[in-house]
Each structure stands twice: as C-alpha cells, then as structure tokens.
Design an enzyme around this catalytic site. Structure first.
Site, PDB file in Angstrom:
ATOM      1  N   GLY A  84       0.823  -1.216   0.000  1.00  0.00           N
ATOM      2  CA  GLY A  84       0.000   0.000   0.000  1.00  0.00           C
ATOM      3  C   GLY A  84       0.849   1.255   0.000  1.00  0.00           C
ATOM      4  O   GLY A  84       0.589   2.185   0.764  1.00  0.00           O
ATOM      5  N   ALA A  85       1.852   1.279  -0.898  1.00  0.00           N
ATOM      6  CA  ALA A  85       2.821   2.385  -0.872  1.00  0.00           C
ATOM      7  C   ALA A  85       2.450   3.527  -1.817  1.00  0.00           C
ATOM      8  O   ALA A  85       3.227   4.454  -1.982  1.00  0.00           O
ATOM      9  CB  ALA A  85       4.214   1.846  -1.212  1.00  0.00           C
ATOM     10  N   ILE A  87       0.352   6.861   4.484  1.00  0.00           N
ATOM     11  CA  ILE A  87       1.524   6.529   5.298  1.00  0.00           C
ATOM     12  C   ILE A  87       2.524   5.690   4.503  1.00  0.00           C
ATOM     13  O   ILE A  87       3.733   5.845   4.642  1.00  0.00           O
ATOM     14  CB  ILE A  87       1.104   5.694   6.536  1.00  0.00           C
ATOM     15  CG1 ILE A  87      -0.032   6.371   7.297  1.00  0.00           C
ATOM     16  CG2 ILE A  87       2.282   5.462   7.462  1.00  0.00           C
ATOM     17  CD1 ILE A  87      -0.632   5.469   8.351  1.00  0.00           C
ATOM     18  N   GLY A  88       1.996   4.782   3.700  1.00  0.00           N
ATOM     19  CA  GLY A  88       2.861   3.871   2.943  1.00  0.00           C
ATOM     20  C   GLY A  88       3.770   4.637   2.006  1.00  0.00           C
ATOM     21  O   GLY A  88       4.969   4.333   1.883  1.00  0.00           O
ATOM     22  N   SER A 134      -3.635  -0.517  14.575  1.00  0.00           N
ATOM     23  CA  SER A 134      -4.299   0.731  14.962  1.00  0.00           C
ATOM     24  C   SER A 134      -4.758   0.655  16.409  1.00  0.00           C
ATOM     25  O   SER A 134      -5.116  -0.422  16.897  1.00  0.00           O
ATOM     26  CB  SER A 134      -5.524   0.954  14.069  1.00  0.00           C
ATOM     27  OG  SER A 134      -6.255   2.061  14.534  1.00  0.00           O
ATOM     28  N   TYR A 173     -13.561  -3.478  11.113  1.00  0.00           N
ATOM     29  CA  TYR A 173     -12.243  -2.823  11.065  1.00  0.00           C
ATOM     30  C   TYR A 173     -11.492  -3.057  12.373  1.00  0.00           C
ATOM     31  O   TYR A 173     -10.321  -3.448  12.366  1.00  0.00           O
ATOM     32  CB  TYR A 173     -12.412  -1.320  10.811  1.00  0.00           C
ATOM     33  CG  TYR A 173     -11.088  -0.581  10.735  1.00  0.00           C
ATOM     34  CD1 TYR A 173     -10.199  -0.800   9.685  1.00  0.00           C
ATOM     35  CD2 TYR A 173     -10.711   0.339  11.724  1.00  0.00           C
ATOM     36  CE1 TYR A 173      -8.981  -0.129   9.617  1.00  0.00           C
ATOM     37  CE2 TYR A 173      -9.490   1.015  11.658  1.00  0.00           C
ATOM     38  CZ  TYR A 173      -8.625   0.780  10.598  1.00  0.00           C
ATOM     39  OH  TYR A 173      -7.419   1.435  10.536  1.00  0.00           O
TER      40      TYR A 173
HETATM   41  N1  LIG Z   1      -5.056   7.108   8.648  1.00  0.00           N
HETATM   42  C1  LIG Z   1      -5.255   6.818   9.921  1.00  0.00           C
HETATM   43  O1  LIG Z   1      -5.743   7.650  10.705  1.00  0.00           O
HETATM   44  C2  LIG Z   1      -4.861   5.481  10.464  1.00  0.00           C
HETATM   45  C3  LIG Z   1      -5.027   5.242  11.836  1.00  0.00           C
HETATM   46  C4  LIG Z   1      -4.666   3.993  12.342  1.00  0.00           C
HETATM   47  C5  LIG Z   1      -4.177   3.022  11.499  1.00  0.00           C
HETATM   48  N2  LIG Z   1      -4.041   3.279  10.163  1.00  0.00           N
HETATM   49  C6  LIG Z   1      -3.532   2.190   9.319  1.00  0.00           C
HETATM   50  O2  LIG Z   1      -2.497   2.690   8.496  1.00  0.00           O
HETATM   51  C7  LIG Z   1      -2.392   1.901   7.310  1.00  0.00           C
HETATM   52  C8  LIG Z   1      -2.220   2.806   6.105  1.00  0.00           C
HETATM   53  O3  LIG Z   1      -3.393   3.567   5.967  1.00  0.00           O
HETATM   54  P1  LIG Z   1      -3.444   5.049   5.394  1.00  0.00           P
HETATM   55  O4  LIG Z   1      -4.011   5.897   6.457  1.00  0.00           O
HETATM   56  O5  LIG Z   1      -2.178   5.426   4.735  1.00  0.00           O
HETATM   57  O6  LIG Z   1      -4.622   4.837   4.319  1.00  0.00           O
HETATM   58  P2  LIG Z   1      -4.729   5.084   2.737  1.00  0.00           P
HETATM   59  O7  LIG Z   1      -4.247   6.447   2.398  1.00  0.00           O
HETATM   60  O8  LIG Z   1      -6.130   4.728   2.390  1.00  0.00           O
HETATM   61  O9  LIG Z   1      -3.730   3.998   2.156  1.00  0.00           O
HETATM   62  C9  LIG Z   1      -4.052   2.643   2.201  1.00  0.00           C
HETATM   63  C10 LIG Z   1      -3.223   1.884   1.199  1.00  0.00           C
HETATM   64  O10 LIG Z   1      -3.651   0.517   1.220  1.00  0.00           O
HETATM   65  C11 LIG Z   1      -3.897   0.115  -0.107  1.00  0.00           C
HETATM   66  N3  LIG Z   1      -4.863  -0.973  -0.201  1.00  0.00           N
HETATM   67  C12 LIG Z   1      -6.140  -0.995   0.197  1.00  0.00           C
HETATM   68  N4  LIG Z   1      -6.715  -2.165  -0.139  1.00  0.00           N
HETATM   69  C13 LIG Z   1      -5.768  -2.893  -0.790  1.00  0.00           C
HETATM   70  C14 LIG Z   1      -5.741  -4.160  -1.402  1.00  0.00           C
HETATM   71  N5  LIG Z   1      -6.824  -4.933  -1.470  1.00  0.00           N
HETATM   72  N6  LIG Z   1      -4.587  -4.579  -1.964  1.00  0.00           N
HETATM   73  C15 LIG Z   1      -3.485  -3.804  -1.940  1.00  0.00           C
HETATM   74  N7  LIG Z   1      -3.454  -2.590  -1.394  1.00  0.00           N
HETATM   75  C16 LIG Z   1      -4.582  -2.130  -0.821  1.00  0.00           C
HETATM   76  C17 LIG Z   1      -4.422   1.368  -0.788  1.00  0.00           C
HETATM   77  O11 LIG Z   1      -4.382   1.230  -2.198  1.00  0.00           O
HETATM   78  P3  LIG Z   1      -5.410   2.066  -3.143  1.00  0.00           P
HETATM   79  O12 LIG Z   1      -4.946   3.487  -3.127  1.00  0.00           O
HETATM   80  O13 LIG Z   1      -5.287   1.406  -4.461  1.00  0.00           O
HETATM   81  O14 LIG Z   1      -6.763   1.911  -2.524  1.00  0.00           O
HETATM   82  C18 LIG Z   1      -3.434   2.381  -0.236  1.00  0.00           C
HETATM   83  O15 LIG Z   1      -2.237   2.299  -0.931  1.00  0.00           O
HETATM   84  C19 LIG Z   1      -3.647   1.034   7.281  1.00  0.00           C
HETATM   85  O16 LIG Z   1      -3.304  -0.280   7.651  1.00  0.00           O
HETATM   86  C20 LIG Z   1      -4.549   1.652   8.328  1.00  0.00           C
HETATM   87  O17 LIG Z   1      -5.411   0.714   8.930  1.00  0.00           O
HETATM   88  C21 LIG Z   1      -4.354   4.486   9.637  1.00  0.00           C
END
Ligand SMILES: NC(=O)c1ccc[n+]([C@@H]2O[C@H](COP(=O)([O-])OP(=O)(O)OC[C@H]3O[C@@H](n4cnc5c(N)ncnc54)[C@H](OP(=O)(O)O)[C@@H]3O)[C@@H](O)[C@H]2O)c1
Length: 336
Positions: free
Chosen positions: A41-42, A46-47, A180, A209
């Site tokens: 998910g880069a 965050i990725g 999380s 979730y």
């Molecule tokens: N943001 C927050 O407040 C928060 C808080 C606690 C934990 N987290 C955790 O942090 C991590 C990163 O989240 P983020 O906040 O950076 O969210 P984000 O901006 O939505 O990024 C999520 C990434 O995961 C990818 N992804 C989703 N479904 C997928 C699949 N089936 N196969 C491959 N890749 C997939 C997305 O790809 P696409 O762009 O193609 O959809 C995107 O690259 C997650 O595990 C999330 O649970 C985030």
C-alpha cells in the site's frame, strides 16, 4: 480589543493542539544501502511517506500496490521529491491485490524469483469501514481479508527469504505491521468463531475494522514468538490519526457510527490531525531503531512501546488465530 484576546487565544490553542497531535519525528541517520525493503500500500498515505523515507536512505524499495497507474504515479512523485538527495537507492513497483489470494501468491512468487534478500517487510496497506459486500475474491470479509489474512498469506510465503537474509548477512530482519489503536474498540475478543462475519446479523463496518486491527497485533505477536531465535523480529503499531484516504468508505457510509467517525476526525479535526509524514514516524521507528533489534512481538505508538488491550495480548488467541489463518489461506503445510 476585547474581541481580540479570544481570537489570539483561539489561534494559539489551535496551533498548539495541532503541534501536539502531530507526535514525534523519528530522527535517525541510519543508511540502508544494499538492503531491500517491501512496503504494501505504498501508493498513498503513510505507505508512500514510509517508502520515500527508506528510498532516501539508500534502500531498494519495492512498492506493492494493487493499482499500476496509482503506483507508478506515486513512484514518479517520490523520485521527483527526492531528486536533490544523492543517497537514494532504487524504487520499483510490483502489483499485488491483498483481496485476492491468487494475486498475493503471484506477487510473492515474483519477489522470490527476483530478490535475493528482504531486510524489512512493512505490512501497511489497509481498508477501513468498507461495507459487508463485496467480499474478497476468496469470500473473506473485505477488512479481515485485506488487512489481516492477505498480509498473513504474503508474510507466510516470504518467511524463507526473510530467514535466508538474516542467516546470510548475520543481521536483524524485521516485519512491521501497521495496526491501529482502533483495536481497543473491538467489543470482544478476536472472533475466532466467525472471523469473516459470515453471520450477517453481527456485521458492522466499524467492528469489522476494529477486529482486523486486533488481528494485526495478535499476528505480529505470534509471528515474533514463532520466529524467536531466527534473527527476525516483529513489531505492530498505531500510526496516529492521520489525514489520508483511509476514510473513503466512512465518508460514503450510510452507517451512522462510520459517518460520525469520519465527520469528527476528518472534517471537524481534519486540519489538526497528523500529516502522512508524521503518520509514518512510528513505522520508521519500528523499522530502523537500533535499540529494538532484540525486541519482538511488541506494540508501539508515537515512537514508543505501548500496551494494547488484553484481547491483543492473549497468547492463546494469537496461536488460535494463526492456526485458523493458516487453514483459511491454505498455508498449514508450508514450513516455517
Ligand atoms: N489514517 C489513519 O488515521 C490510520 C489510523 C490507524 C491506522 N491506520 C492504518 O495505516 C495503514 C495505512 O493507511 P493510510 O491511512 O495510509 O490509508 P490510505 O491512504 O487509504 O492507504 C491505504 C493503502 O492501502 C492500499 N490498499 C487498500 N486495499 C488494498 C488491497 N486490497 N490490496 C493492496 N493494497 C490495498 C491502498 O491502495 P489504493 O490506493 O489502491 O486503494 C493504499 O495504498 C492502514 O493499515 C490503516 O489501517 C491508519
């Protein structure tokens, strides 16, 4: 003059709180020349920031994304942003959709063919509050399937390479899982009796979730235990509340809890919560901090160890979840 004072206090309070909520920045001059890192998910959030930082330290960074166009765009932007850094490594895109076991197996096979080492595996991709349908290609709940089972299968297939890296280079190799603090809202222990929410009446997008994030922590804990003594250490973490695309389902949801979550965190406090750069810091800390090289299976937040809920520290459940995940992903015959 009377009206000015509350405005000034308000502005100070806003920026003070914003600064406080960003959390710490992990400072380390560690370089990663010759090392290989995989980030799921880069392409955004965050990725993307994690991949950019590690690329800037000289690593060969493999970005695993499900969408080639988005993935390529992210890599181009990372390269452009890092163009003044003479110490960058390599950054490349590989395709993997975590909601399909075929796609995960194909991605792992390609990695095993192409890579001779894997020093840091970062399990970052995730979905939040997606609806009950569609399920994954293999009939798993979308959140449990993507966030936990997909990463479980991927890691399971790469363990041989991780072990080989630790042995060949006599060094610490790490598996970092982005979980999380939302796991604390799970209204019970891990749902071993119905991991994929097949019982329709129980389903709520929020609980699905929270359960998937609880699974992330239990997985990291059990993986650390099973790999003790191999040189591979594991870490799970809460990255903070961050302005990313993660809320995409919550913002569209007709579920009142999901909608309120989105409204409060991302609309009301949207300007204050962590930026993706700040959100990547605990992942970087777990990936790079030297003092953690002999620590395994622990949970972190804001660049320090944190105690998760009792459900996330239940060793029996961690073991049972591992066994169930092996059955569901058909990996029970793979050597560890
Ligand atoms: N943001 C927050 O407040 C928060 C808080 C606690 C934990 N987290 C955790 O942090 C991590 C990163 O989240 P983020 O906040 O950076 O969210 P984000 O901006 O939505 O990024 C999520 C990434 O995961 C990818 N992804 C989703 N479904 C997928 C699949 N089936 N196969 C491959 N890749 C997939 C997305 O790809 P696409 O762009 O193609 O959809 C995107 O690259 C997650 O595990 C999330 O649970 C985030």
């Amino acid at each position: 003059m009377q009206i000015l004072l509350p405005i000034v206090v308000g502005i100070f309070a806003y920026f003070g709180l914003k600064w406080f909520l960003q959390g710490p920045i992990f400072r380390s001059s560690k370089k990663l020349e010759g090392q290989t890192v995989v980030v799921t998910g880069a392409n955004t959030g965050i990725g993307l920031e994690t991949a950019k930082d590690l690329y800037g330290r000289g690593a060969r960074v493999i970005c695993l994304c499900r969408n080639v166009t988005k993935g390529q765009k992210a890599i181009d932007s990372i390269k452009q942003d890092s163009s003044s850094n003479p110490q960058t490594g390599e950054i490349l895109l590989r395709v993997m959709d975590l909601s399909s076991m075929d796609s995960i197996r194909a991605a792992a096979e390609k990695l095993l063919q192409e890579e001779s080492r894997l020093d840091i595996l970062i399990l970052n991709a995730g979905v939040m509050m997606s609806p009950r349908t569609p399920k994954t290609a293999d009939g798993f709940d979308m959140q449990m399937g993507t966030n936990h089972l997909g990463h479980f299968l991927f890691t399971r297939l790469l363990i041989g390479l991780l072990k080989k890296t630790a042995q060949d280079h006599q060094q610490n190799v790490r598996v970092v899982t982005v979980a999380s603090s939302a796991h604390m809202f799970a209204d019970g222990p891990i749902r071993l009796h119905d991991l994929n929410w097949d019982n329709e009446e129980d389903f709520s997008p929020g609980q699905a979730y929270f359960q998937s994030k609880l699974a992330n922590i239990l997985f990291s804990r059990e993986l650390g235990k099973r790999l003790a003594g191999t040189g591979i250490t594991t870490y799970s973490l809460h990255p903070g509340v961050i302005a990313t695309e993660l809320n995409r389902h919550a913002s569209e949801s007709s579920n009142i809890v999901a909608f309120l979550f989105h409204f409060i965190f991302y609309t009301v406090f949207g300007g204050m919560i962590k930026t993706p750069v700040h959100g990547a810091q605990t992942t970087l800390y777990c990936s790079l901090e030297e003092s953690l090289k002999d620590v395994t299976g622990k949970y972190y937040s804001d660049c320090k160890e944190f105690t998760p809920t009792k459900y996330a520290m239940d060793n029996e459940h961690a073991q049972e979840l591992w066994e169930l995940s092996e059955q569901l992903t058909k990996t029970h015959n793979l050597p560890l």
